[in-house]
Design a protein around this motif. Structure first.
Motif, PDB file in Angstrom:
ATOM      1  N   HIS A  25       0.837  -1.214   0.000  1.00 55.48           N
ATOM      2  CA  HIS A  25       0.000   0.000   0.000  1.00 55.48           C
ATOM      3  C   HIS A  25       0.869   1.261   0.000  1.00 55.48           C
ATOM      4  CE1 HIS A  25      -3.612  -2.394   0.526  1.00 55.48           C
ATOM      5  NE2 HIS A  25      -2.985  -3.049   1.481  1.00 55.48           N
ATOM      6  N   ARG A  83      -6.120   5.353  -4.485  1.00 52.64           N
ATOM      7  CA  ARG A  83      -6.678   4.845  -3.225  1.00 52.64           C
ATOM      8  C   ARG A  83      -5.821   3.739  -2.612  1.00 52.64           C
ATOM      9  NH1 ARG A  83     -12.045   6.410  -1.868  1.00 52.64           N
ATOM     10  NH2 ARG A  83     -12.361   8.413  -2.912  1.00 52.64           N
ATOM     11  N   GLU A  84      -4.800   3.301  -3.345  1.00 54.63           N
ATOM     12  CA  GLU A  84      -3.951   2.211  -2.855  1.00 54.63           C
ATOM     13  C   GLU A  84      -2.612   2.712  -2.311  1.00 54.63           C
ATOM     14  OE1 GLU A  84      -4.008  -1.506  -5.095  1.00 54.63           O
ATOM     15  OE2 GLU A  84      -5.306  -0.518  -6.563  1.00 54.63           O
TER      16      GLU A  84
END
Length: 248
Positions: free
Chosen positions: A138, A180-181
């Motif tokens: 992430h 979003r990651e």
């Protein structure tokens, strides 16, 4: 760590085309920020080794890794080698490129295809190879080297313009999918830079036509790369480093 540098301790960076010019400056800058750096080259092994030696003399960690980044099998092998020696890649700088001056009347299909493969397809191949590791953690930073020619007339030819415009489209597409990651994707678009490939720029007296009155330095492009690597809120952007040649 100086306040103006991102903290890249325990991060691994790969710079394609990192053996000379802008790639060399970026490799050294990333190492100064704490990253372990893989310096990719295709032909200039001695120069890549010189970049590694300079990083190591300054107390950093680096390796040189050979690959033609326009070839999928080479890219896969390169990533395996980097991961075995340094670890999973956190920062990918797609800098490798080619830029032959060819007029439209002399431009061949083979030269057009080669330019897009080296300048654009390579960024796709390397990004695809880097994403699994970045997504698992992430966190990731991808920086693609574009050019002022992506949005202007340029000096090299339509093949080069098209390849760099494609790089900016690739950048925006990946950025939208990955934000979003925890992975940012940006482009840095140099204008006329004083490297060993600047002969045509100097012959055309380009420096006299720039608002700043000089060619840029490779280290100034590297500063822009470090800026986007260190900023988690900038993604999908193209950062111009062009001496005021355009304001778009």
């Amino acid at each position: 760590m100086p306040a103006h540098l991102p903290n890249l301790n325990d991060r691994v960076a790969l710079v394609t085309g990192g053996s000379r010019g802008i790639g060399r400056a970026i490799s050294i800058a990333l190492a100064a920020a704490g990253a372990s750096v893989a310096v990719n080259y295709r032909q200039r092994g001695n120069e890549a080794a010189g970049v590694v030696a300079e990083i190591e003399r300054a107390g950093g960690r680096a390796i040189a890794v050979r690959a033609d980044v326009s070839v999928a099998d080479d890219v896969k092998a390169m990533f395996r080698e980097v991961e075995n020696h340094l670890g999973l890649i956190d920062v990918l700088v797609n800098n490798a490129g080619t830029g032959t001056i060819v007029d439209i009347d002399d431009l061949t299909e083979a030269e057009f295809d080669r330019t897009l493969a080296v300048n654009l397809k390579s960024a796709f191949l390397c990004t695809q190879a880097a994403l699994p590791g970045m997504r698992a953690r992430h966190w990731g930073r991808i920086v693609n080297l574009s050019s002022a020619a992506a949005r202007g007339a340029g000096l090299l030819g339509v093949h080069y313009n098209a390849s760099k415009a494609g790089v900016e489209g690739l950048t925006r597409g990946y950025a939208a999918k990955l934000a979003r990651e925890g992975i940012t994707v940006n482009a840095v678009a140099p204008g006329p830079i004083d490297t060993e490939m600047a002969g045509p720029l100097k012959a055309a007296n380009v420096a006299d036509k720039l608002p700043v009155g000089r060619l840029g330095e490779a280290s100034e492009v590297a500063q822009a790369v470090l800026m986007v690597v260190g900023n988690a809120f900038i993604t999908g952007q193209t950062i111009p480093v062009n001496g005021g040649v355009s304001f778009i």
